[in-house]
Design an enzyme around this catalytic site. Structure first.
Site, PDB file in Angstrom:
ATOM      1  N   ARG A 166      10.775 135.279  84.489  1.00 16.76           N
ATOM      2  CA  ARG A 166      11.653 135.861  83.458  1.00 16.76           C
ATOM      3  C   ARG A 166      12.002 137.330  83.774  1.00 16.76           C
ATOM      4  O   ARG A 166      12.048 138.183  82.895  1.00 16.76           O
ATOM      5  CB  ARG A 166      11.011 135.799  82.066  1.00 16.76           C
ATOM      6  CG  ARG A 166      10.773 134.399  81.564  1.00 16.76           C
ATOM      7  CD  ARG A 166      12.066 133.617  81.379  1.00 16.76           C
ATOM      8  NE  ARG A 166      11.805 132.374  80.695  1.00 16.76           N
ATOM      9  CZ  ARG A 166      11.427 131.239  81.292  1.00 16.76           C
ATOM     10  NH1 ARG A 166      11.296 131.194  82.608  1.00 16.76           N
ATOM     11  NH2 ARG A 166      11.197 130.155  80.585  1.00 16.76           N
ATOM     12  N   CYS A 215      12.416 131.666  73.405  1.00 15.05           N
ATOM     13  CA  CYS A 215      11.030 132.119  73.255  1.00 15.05           C
ATOM     14  C   CYS A 215      10.999 133.628  73.047  1.00 15.05           C
ATOM     15  O   CYS A 215      11.666 134.379  73.757  1.00 15.05           O
ATOM     16  CB  CYS A 215      10.205 131.730  74.476  1.00 15.05           C
ATOM     17  SG  CYS A 215       9.820 129.970  74.507  1.00 15.05           S
ATOM     18  N   GLU A 285       9.508 138.524  75.560  1.00 21.09           N
ATOM     19  CA  GLU A 285      10.498 138.053  76.542  1.00 21.09           C
ATOM     20  C   GLU A 285      11.891 138.534  76.103  1.00 21.09           C
ATOM     21  O   GLU A 285      12.744 138.864  76.923  1.00 21.09           O
ATOM     22  CB  GLU A 285      10.489 136.522  76.636  1.00 21.09           C
ATOM     23  CG  GLU A 285      11.633 136.020  77.523  1.00 21.09           C
ATOM     24  CD  GLU A 285      11.750 134.510  77.633  1.00 21.09           C
ATOM     25  OE1 GLU A 285      10.716 133.818  77.678  1.00 21.09           O
ATOM     26  OE2 GLU A 285      12.898 134.031  77.671  1.00 21.09           O
TER      27      GLU A 285
HETATM   28  P1  FAD Z   1      21.964 137.937  77.337  1.00 20.71           P
HETATM   29  O1  FAD Z   1      21.025 137.487  76.281  1.00 20.71           O
HETATM   30  O2  FAD Z   1      23.306 138.361  76.941  1.00 20.71           O
HETATM   31  O3  FAD Z   1      21.270 139.112  78.169  1.00 20.71           O
HETATM   32  C1  FAD Z   1      19.946 138.981  78.663  1.00 20.71           C
HETATM   33  C2  FAD Z   1      19.694 140.097  79.688  1.00 20.71           C
HETATM   34  O4  FAD Z   1      20.564 139.891  80.807  1.00 20.71           O
HETATM   35  C3  FAD Z   1      20.044 141.507  79.152  1.00 20.71           C
HETATM   36  O5  FAD Z   1      19.122 142.425  79.692  1.00 20.71           O
HETATM   37  C4  FAD Z   1      21.438 141.757  79.699  1.00 20.71           C
HETATM   38  O6  FAD Z   1      21.752 143.125  79.853  1.00 20.71           O
HETATM   39  C5  FAD Z   1      21.363 141.052  81.033  1.00 20.71           C
HETATM   40  N1  FAD Z   1      22.681 140.621  81.520  1.00 20.71           N
HETATM   41  C6  FAD Z   1      23.565 139.785  80.922  1.00 20.71           C
HETATM   42  N2  FAD Z   1      24.671 139.634  81.690  1.00 20.71           N
HETATM   43  C7  FAD Z   1      24.474 140.397  82.803  1.00 20.71           C
HETATM   44  C8  FAD Z   1      25.242 140.675  83.966  1.00 20.71           C
HETATM   45  N3  FAD Z   1      26.458 140.149  84.169  1.00 20.71           N
HETATM   46  N4  FAD Z   1      24.708 141.509  84.892  1.00 20.71           N
HETATM   47  C9  FAD Z   1      23.485 142.063  84.725  1.00 20.71           C
HETATM   48  N5  FAD Z   1      22.714 141.845  83.639  1.00 20.71           N
HETATM   49  C10 FAD Z   1      23.200 141.019  82.693  1.00 20.71           C
HETATM   50  N6  FAD Z   1      15.428 130.982  78.745  1.00 20.71           N
HETATM   51  C11 FAD Z   1      14.759 130.399  79.771  1.00 20.71           C
HETATM   52  O7  FAD Z   1      14.494 131.061  80.785  1.00 20.71           O
HETATM   53  N7  FAD Z   1      14.371 129.079  79.697  1.00 20.71           N
HETATM   54  C12 FAD Z   1      14.634 128.309  78.637  1.00 20.71           C
HETATM   55  O8  FAD Z   1      14.271 127.142  78.622  1.00 20.71           O
HETATM   56  C13 FAD Z   1      15.369 128.884  77.554  1.00 20.71           C
HETATM   57  N8  FAD Z   1      15.677 128.138  76.458  1.00 20.71           N
HETATM   58  C14 FAD Z   1      16.381 128.720  75.441  1.00 20.71           C
HETATM   59  C15 FAD Z   1      16.721 127.927  74.335  1.00 20.71           C
HETATM   60  C16 FAD Z   1      17.433 128.473  73.280  1.00 20.71           C
HETATM   61  C17 FAD Z   1      17.793 127.617  72.093  1.00 20.71           C
HETATM   62  C18 FAD Z   1      17.819 129.853  73.330  1.00 20.71           C
HETATM   63  C19 FAD Z   1      18.618 130.457  72.205  1.00 20.71           C
HETATM   64  C20 FAD Z   1      17.485 130.646  74.412  1.00 20.71           C
HETATM   65  C21 FAD Z   1      16.757 130.090  75.475  1.00 20.71           C
HETATM   66  N9  FAD Z   1      16.400 130.845  76.609  1.00 20.71           N
HETATM   67  C22 FAD Z   1      15.743 130.251  77.646  1.00 20.71           C
HETATM   68  C23 FAD Z   1      16.712 132.311  76.659  1.00 20.71           C
HETATM   69  C24 FAD Z   1      18.121 132.637  77.205  1.00 20.71           C
HETATM   70  O9  FAD Z   1      19.006 131.558  76.980  1.00 20.71           O
HETATM   71  C25 FAD Z   1      18.125 132.964  78.693  1.00 20.71           C
HETATM   72  O10 FAD Z   1      17.351 134.116  78.957  1.00 20.71           O
HETATM   73  C26 FAD Z   1      19.539 133.180  79.214  1.00 20.71           C
HETATM   74  O11 FAD Z   1      19.550 133.069  80.618  1.00 20.71           O
HETATM   75  C27 FAD Z   1      20.155 134.534  78.817  1.00 20.71           C
HETATM   76  O12 FAD Z   1      21.512 134.542  79.240  1.00 20.71           O
HETATM   77  P2  FAD Z   1      22.609 135.337  78.403  1.00 20.71           P
HETATM   78  O13 FAD Z   1      23.885 135.264  79.166  1.00 20.71           O
HETATM   79  O14 FAD Z   1      22.664 134.848  77.016  1.00 20.71           O
HETATM   80  O15 FAD Z   1      22.038 136.812  78.476  1.00 20.71           O
HETATM   81  N1  EPU Z   2       2.799 123.656  72.477  1.00 17.32           N
HETATM   82  C1  EPU Z   2       2.101 123.588  71.310  1.00 17.32           C
HETATM   83  N2  EPU Z   2       2.651 124.140  70.185  1.00 17.32           N
HETATM   84  C2  EPU Z   2       3.850 124.765  70.197  1.00 17.32           C
HETATM   85  C3  EPU Z   2       4.562 124.855  71.407  1.00 17.32           C
HETATM   86  C4  EPU Z   2       4.019 124.284  72.548  1.00 17.32           C
HETATM   87  O1  EPU Z   2       1.014 123.038  71.269  1.00 17.32           O
HETATM   88  O2  EPU Z   2       4.265 125.235  69.141  1.00 17.32           O
HETATM   89  C5  EPU Z   2       2.252 122.994  73.675  1.00 17.32           C
HETATM   90  C6  EPU Z   2       3.089 121.795  74.097  1.00 17.32           C
HETATM   91  O3  EPU Z   2       2.743 120.647  73.355  1.00 17.32           O
HETATM   92  C7  EPU Z   2       2.778 121.677  75.567  1.00 17.32           C
HETATM   93  C8  EPU Z   2       2.530 123.126  76.000  1.00 17.32           C
HETATM   94  O4  EPU Z   2       2.278 123.858  74.796  1.00 17.32           O
HETATM   95  O5  EPU Z   2       1.596 120.944  75.754  1.00 17.32           O
HETATM   96  C9  EPU Z   2       3.711 123.708  76.761  1.00 17.32           C
HETATM   97  O6  EPU Z   2       4.902 123.647  75.940  1.00 17.32           O
HETATM   98  P1  EPU Z   2       6.365 123.702  76.567  1.00 17.32           P
HETATM   99  O7  EPU Z   2       6.539 122.579  77.535  1.00 17.32           O
HETATM  100  O8  EPU Z   2       7.322 123.831  75.451  1.00 17.32           O
HETATM  101  O9  EPU Z   2       6.359 124.989  77.479  1.00 17.32           O
HETATM  102  P2  EPU Z   2       6.188 126.520  77.095  1.00 17.32           P
HETATM  103  O10 EPU Z   2       5.315 127.104  78.159  1.00 17.32           O
HETATM  104  O11 EPU Z   2       5.786 126.700  75.688  1.00 17.32           O
HETATM  105  C10 EPU Z   2       8.165 127.318  78.575  1.00 17.32           C
HETATM  106  C11 EPU Z   2       9.259 128.339  78.469  1.00 17.32           C
HETATM  107  C12 EPU Z   2      10.483 127.781  77.772  1.00 17.32           C
HETATM  108  C13 EPU Z   2      10.947 126.525  78.498  1.00 17.32           C
HETATM  109  C14 EPU Z   2       9.798 125.518  78.522  1.00 17.32           C
HETATM  110  C15 EPU Z   2      10.147 124.234  79.251  1.00 17.32           C
HETATM  111  C16 EPU Z   2       8.274 130.548  78.335  1.00 17.32           C
HETATM  112  C17 EPU Z   2       7.898 131.692  77.475  1.00 17.32           C
HETATM  113  N3  EPU Z   2       8.792 129.496  77.726  1.00 17.32           N
HETATM  114  O12 EPU Z   2       7.683 127.080  77.264  1.00 17.32           O
HETATM  115  O13 EPU Z   2      11.517 128.768  77.907  1.00 17.32           O
HETATM  116  O14 EPU Z   2      12.066 125.969  77.843  1.00 17.32           O
HETATM  117  O15 EPU Z   2       8.673 126.118  79.192  1.00 17.32           O
HETATM  118  O16 EPU Z   2      10.440 124.495  80.569  1.00 17.32           O
HETATM  119  O17 EPU Z   2       8.112 130.623  79.562  1.00 17.32           O
HETATM  120  C18 EPU Z   2      12.487 130.693  76.924  1.00 17.32           C
HETATM  121  O18 EPU Z   2      12.077 131.301  77.920  1.00 17.32           O
HETATM  122  O19 EPU Z   2      13.196 131.242  76.049  1.00 17.32           O
HETATM  123  C19 EPU Z   2      12.139 129.289  76.785  1.00 17.32           C
HETATM  124  C20 EPU Z   2      12.460 128.573  75.728  1.00 17.32           C
END
Ligand code: FAD
Ligand code: EPU
Length: 305
Positions: A166, A215, A285
């Protein structure tokens, strides 16, 4: 160039929280982006890059300075095929990550499926090294073009790019496009099916239909922060309009009218609960914009702009 004053940022974030940007520029060309930088320099304004706003908590009082959002209706949102067989692409930073996944799949190129369901832009994904289950977008990035504050474009080769959990050394720069290499092939239908499966799994385990920023905390180690927050008894905790999701405890959802202050206060309760129960230090994060260290309190150690 599209340059406006006092623009509300909440509608440009998935959290739907936060005040106004003193200035918002939406450049549509590299020349306009350079113009935005020149304007910021002239006025002495700090510059922040906004992508899809899906990893962002903006302060209720908003942010001073200039927020730059590469126009989603511009060349910054285009994909260019660099190899006839679809193994290399130049991808504009404003391209939605979901579109890159679809184009890769349609061209029979696999490896990105674990990124399915992550909102936001390719630029934001690169800055955050967005991913899951051991992969991040950085794994496929071979080159990045950034624009420096003096308006000059610079190409960073793989050897000068650093992607971690991240985190990447592109955050704080201005990514205009990325070159991605997709060497692995599969049947497009099979890739699309894996994307659908991943999306379905995400929908079953994360509150994707509610306003959030994903997250809140990074995982502290091999343990899931969500699991620790859950086991510390935080699911359903509420501060104002902000609530710890019942589906995934590392998501704070905006139940309607949540303020940034509500989210920070709730995040602090989550952090303290996990520290008290497990002695683990959770770091944000989320990127936080417009707060001072006092407002962030014990969350201060986290990365913020
Ligand atoms: P922004 O939120 O707009 O910005 C994030 C950072 O990137 C800021 O520091 C910003 O300045 C910088 N930035 C943006 N554009 C540029 C650019 N062109 N050049 C340089 N810097 C830039 N993240 C995960 O890693 N895994 C997940 O599974 C995941 N699941 C998500 C689920 C949901 C429902 C939501 C709402 C979010 C989730 N995220 C997840 C977090 C988020 O979607 C990611 O971090 C995403 O990649 C951010 O992209 P963004 O364009 O929205 O960036
Ligand atoms: N779990 C719980 N309770 C909860 C959530 C999770 O018990 O409320 C348990 C799940 O049941 C599972 C374990 O924790 O056994 C891991 O859960 P999960 O697979 O959701 O993975 P995570 O480590 O909690 C990470 C990323 C997510 C990404 C998922 C899947 C981070 C901080 N989060 O979550 O990324 O979608 O893996 O790849 O690294 C994000 O970064 O914004 C984000 C959503």
């Amino acid at each position: 160039m599209d340059l406006r004053r006092d623009v509300q940022l909440a509608p440009l974030t998935t959290f739907r929280i936060g005040g106004a940007a003193a200035w918002l520029a939406e450049p549509a060309t590299p020349a306009e982006l350079a113009e935005a930088f020149a304007f910021a320099k002239r006025e002495g304004l700090a510059v922040r890059l906004l992508g899809g706003g899906s990893n962002l908590l903006v302060a209720d009082k908003g942010v001073a300075g200039l927020v730059v959002r590469l126009s989603p209706q511009s060349e910054f949102a285009t994909l260019e095929r660099l190899a006839a067989d679809g193994s290399a692409w130049r991808v504009g930073a404003a391209v939605p990550l979901a579109r890159l996944l679809r184009v890769a799949a349609e061209n029979g190129r696999c490896g990105l499926e674990k990124l399915a369901g992550i909102p936001g832009t390719v630029g934001g994904a690169a800055a955050m090294n967005a991913g899951g289950d051991g992969i991040g977008i950085g794994d496929v990035v071979v080159r990045a073009a950034v624009m420096d504050p003096d308006g000059a474009e610079r190409i960073l080769d793989r050897s000068s790019l650093a992607f971690g959990y991240r985190h990447s050394n592109l955050d704080g720069l201005t990514v205009v496009w990325l070159e991605v290499a997709l060497p692995d092939r599969d049947d497009p239908a099979a890739i699309l099916a894996r994307i659908s499966e991943r999306r379905a799994r995400k929908a079953a385990t994360q509150p994707i239909a509610l306003a959030s920023a994903g997250c809140v905390f990074k995982n502290p180690d091999a343990r899931s922060a969500g699991m620790l927050i859950d086991q510390a008894g935080c699911k359903g905790l509420r501060t104002g309009g902000a609530e710890v999701s019942d589906l995934h405890a590392n998501f704070v959802v905006n139940r309607g009218g949540a303020s940034a202050r509500d989210v920070l206060a709730l995040a602090e309760r989550m952090r303290a609960a996990v520290y008290g129960r497990f002695g683990a230090n959770l770091e944000l994060e989320l990127k936080t914009w417009g707060f001072d260290d006092e407002e962030l309190g014990p969350l201060t150690g986290s990365d913020h702009g």
